[in-house]
Design a protein around this motif. Structure first.
Motif, PDB file in Angstrom:
ATOM      1  N   GLY A 105       0.833  -1.180   0.000  1.00 25.91           N
ATOM      2  CA  GLY A 105       0.000   0.000   0.000  1.00 25.91           C
ATOM      3  C   GLY A 105       0.877   1.241   0.000  1.00 25.91           C
ATOM      4  N   ARG A 106       0.250   2.405  -0.114  1.00 23.46           N
ATOM      5  CA  ARG A 106       1.001   3.658  -0.187  1.00 23.46           C
ATOM      6  C   ARG A 106       1.618   4.056   1.142  1.00 23.46           C
ATOM      7  NH1 ARG A 106      -2.780   8.072  -2.818  1.00 23.46           N
ATOM      8  NH2 ARG A 106      -4.344   7.098  -1.477  1.00 23.46           N
TER       9      ARG A 106
ATOM     10  N   TYR B  35      13.246  -2.474  -5.023  1.00 29.77           N
ATOM     11  CA  TYR B  35      12.013  -1.707  -5.051  1.00 29.77           C
ATOM     12  C   TYR B  35      12.353  -0.231  -5.248  1.00 29.77           C
ATOM     13  CZ  TYR B  35       9.570  -5.697  -2.934  1.00 29.77           C
ATOM     14  OH  TYR B  35       9.025  -6.930  -2.680  1.00 29.77           O
ATOM     15  N   GLN B  37      10.559   3.587  -4.295  1.00 29.60           N
ATOM     16  CA  GLN B  37       9.510   4.200  -3.489  1.00 29.60           C
ATOM     17  C   GLN B  37       9.330   5.645  -3.920  1.00 29.60           C
ATOM     18  OE1 GLN B  37      10.156   4.531   0.822  1.00 29.60           O
ATOM     19  NE2 GLN B  37       7.987   4.122   1.161  1.00 29.60           N
ATOM     20  N   GLY B  42       3.782   4.171  -2.858  1.00 29.20           N
ATOM     21  CA  GLY B  42       4.220   2.977  -2.154  1.00 29.20           C
ATOM     22  C   GLY B  42       5.473   2.403  -2.784  1.00 29.20           C
ATOM     23  N   LEU B  43       5.835   1.207  -2.376  1.00 29.49           N
ATOM     24  CA  LEU B  43       7.001   0.526  -2.941  1.00 29.49           C
ATOM     25  C   LEU B  43       6.561  -0.348  -4.107  1.00 29.49           C
ATOM     26  CD1 LEU B  43       7.766   0.743   0.340  1.00 29.49           C
ATOM     27  CD2 LEU B  43       9.739  -0.526  -0.480  1.00 29.49           C
ATOM     28  N   LEU B  45       7.987  -3.189  -7.057  1.00 29.17           N
ATOM     29  CA  LEU B  45       9.049  -4.139  -7.346  1.00 29.17           C
ATOM     30  C   LEU B  45       9.623  -3.894  -8.741  1.00 29.17           C
ATOM     31  CD1 LEU B  45      10.534  -6.740  -6.383  1.00 29.17           C
ATOM     32  CD2 LEU B  45       8.708  -8.031  -7.521  1.00 29.17           C
ATOM     33  N   TYR B  48      13.799  -9.003  -9.334  1.00 35.95           N
ATOM     34  CA  TYR B  48      14.119  -9.864  -8.215  1.00 35.95           C
ATOM     35  C   TYR B  48      14.944 -11.056  -8.682  1.00 35.95           C
ATOM     36  CZ  TYR B  48      10.168 -12.826  -9.702  1.00 35.95           C
ATOM     37  OH  TYR B  48       9.304 -13.637 -10.406  1.00 35.95           O
ATOM     38  N   GLY B  58       9.990  -7.469 -12.233  1.00 34.45           N
ATOM     39  CA  GLY B  58       8.883  -7.168 -11.348  1.00 34.45           C
ATOM     40  C   GLY B  58       7.860  -6.297 -12.040  1.00 34.45           C
ATOM     41  N   PHE B  90      15.209   0.788  -2.741  1.00 33.88           N
ATOM     42  CA  PHE B  90      15.470  -0.123  -1.640  1.00 33.88           C
ATOM     43  C   PHE B  90      15.770  -1.511  -2.167  1.00 33.88           C
ATOM     44  CE2 PHE B  90      14.610   2.439   1.988  1.00 33.88           C
ATOM     45  CZ  PHE B  90      13.639   3.348   1.603  1.00 33.88           C
ATOM     46  N   GLN B 103      11.329 -10.469   4.759  1.00 30.69           N
ATOM     47  CA  GLN B 103      12.203  -9.704   3.868  1.00 30.69           C
ATOM     48  C   GLN B 103      12.837  -8.575   4.665  1.00 30.69           C
ATOM     49  OE1 GLN B 103      11.417  -8.727  -0.133  1.00 30.69           O
ATOM     50  NE2 GLN B 103       9.914 -10.341  -0.452  1.00 30.69           N
ATOM     51  N   PHE B 105      15.057  -5.131   4.566  1.00 33.30           N
ATOM     52  CA  PHE B 105      15.330  -4.030   3.651  1.00 33.30           C
ATOM     53  C   PHE B 105      16.614  -3.302   4.034  1.00 33.30           C
ATOM     54  CE2 PHE B 105      11.654  -3.520   0.851  1.00 33.30           C
ATOM     55  CZ  PHE B 105      10.775  -4.416   1.427  1.00 33.30           C
ATOM     56  N   GLY B 106      17.301  -2.810   3.014  1.00 34.03           N
ATOM     57  CA  GLY B 106      18.444  -1.957   3.230  1.00 34.03           C
ATOM     58  C   GLY B 106      18.008  -0.538   3.544  1.00 34.03           C
ATOM     59  N   PRO B 107      18.969   0.368   3.779  1.00 38.01           N
ATOM     60  CA  PRO B 107      18.652   1.740   4.186  1.00 38.01           C
ATOM     61  C   PRO B 107      18.227   2.643   3.035  1.00 38.01           C
ATOM     62  CG  PRO B 107      21.011   1.451   4.109  1.00 38.01           C
ATOM     63  CD  PRO B 107      20.418   0.094   3.850  1.00 38.01           C
ATOM     64  N   ARG B 110      18.975   7.359  -2.305  1.00 38.49           N
ATOM     65  CA  ARG B 110      18.148   8.454  -2.828  1.00 38.49           C
ATOM     66  C   ARG B 110      18.776   8.965  -4.115  1.00 38.49           C
ATOM     67  NH1 ARG B 110      14.399  10.468   0.556  1.00 38.49           N
ATOM     68  NH2 ARG B 110      14.351   9.418   2.591  1.00 38.49           N
TER      69      ARG B 110
END
Lengths: 114, 114
Positions: A105-106, B35, B37, B42-43, B45, B48, B58, B90, B103, B105-107, B110
């Motif tokens: 989701g967002r 991903y 964002q 949202g995120l 894909l 993968y 994705g 990400f 899963q 996630f990395g930091p 940007r």
């Protein structure tokens, strides 16, 4: 229609309030339902995970899944300023072309003020 | 364990430039993913991988390439950067493609494309 719908907020509540966050979805193949928490300028981290329908409780957090309505919820009791973050719902399935893919989701931005 | 690491943290590119976003994990995870964002989206894909030598597309793969020569590394290549690729990227990893596996996630990186 987006696969997963989530009200982005923002949501602002006083410390100690009960917070309710929700998502709806359209794909009936989803069986795995997650809530991620994302602090500002950080990566998402898994908060809770539920398989199929039902409730799951972890401390102040409760996740609910209603597959008949395609609706999931996250409740936060006794909310704290440290709960201020963006909350993302995510879903997945274990079959077909959606296997292993997370659909997000967002995100809902939550602020808990002292 | 360092978990999932990403470099660089920030990057500014000009339209048409190419670059590689690096992702590494030290948890011996087979499944890795990228991903993006974007605000209000949202995120989503991008690509993968279920193991070394195996990758798949994705939801939003156009303009990106990936390869996976080792279990630890999963770089994302932008072939000819466009302003529409301005986003936060990400990388994530999990033990397997099974959605019951968490899963991590990395930091994030940007990226701004001018």
């Amino acid at each position: 229609q987006k696969e997963v719908e989530q009200d982005p907020g923002p949501l602002s509540v006083p410390e100690g309030a009960i917070v309710s966050l929700n998502c709806t979805y359209s794909n009936s193949a989803f069986q795995y339902f997650m809530w991620y928490r994302q602090y500002s300028r950080k990566g998402p981290e898994l908060l809770m995970y539920t398989y199929s329908s039902g409730n799951k409780e972890d401390g102040r957090f409760t996740a609910q899944v209603d597959k008949s309505s395609k609706y999931i919820s996250l409740f936060i009791r006794d909310s704290q300023p440290s709960d201020s973050a963006t909350y993302l719902c995510a879903m997945s399935s274990d079959r077909g072309s959606t296997l292993g893919r997370l659909y997000f989701g967002r995100g809902t931005q939550l602020t808990v003020w002292p | 364990n360092a978990g999932v690491t990403q470099t660089p943290k920030f990057q500014v590119l000009k339209t048409g430039q190419s670059m590689t976003l690096q992702c590494a994990q030290d948890m011996n995870h087979e499944y890795m993913s990228w991903y993006r964002q974007d605000p209000g989206m949202g995120l989503r894909l991008i690509h993968y991988s279920v193991g070394a030598g195996i990758t798949d597309q994705g939801e939003v793969p156009n303009g990106y390439n990936v390869s996976r020569s080792t279990t630890e590394d999963f770089p994302l290549r932008l072939l000819s950067a466009a302003p529409s690729q301005t986003s936060v990227y990400f990388c994530a990893s999990s033990y397997s493609i099974n959605p019951a596996d968490t899963q991590y996630f990395g930091p994030g990186t940007r990226l701004t494309v001018l």
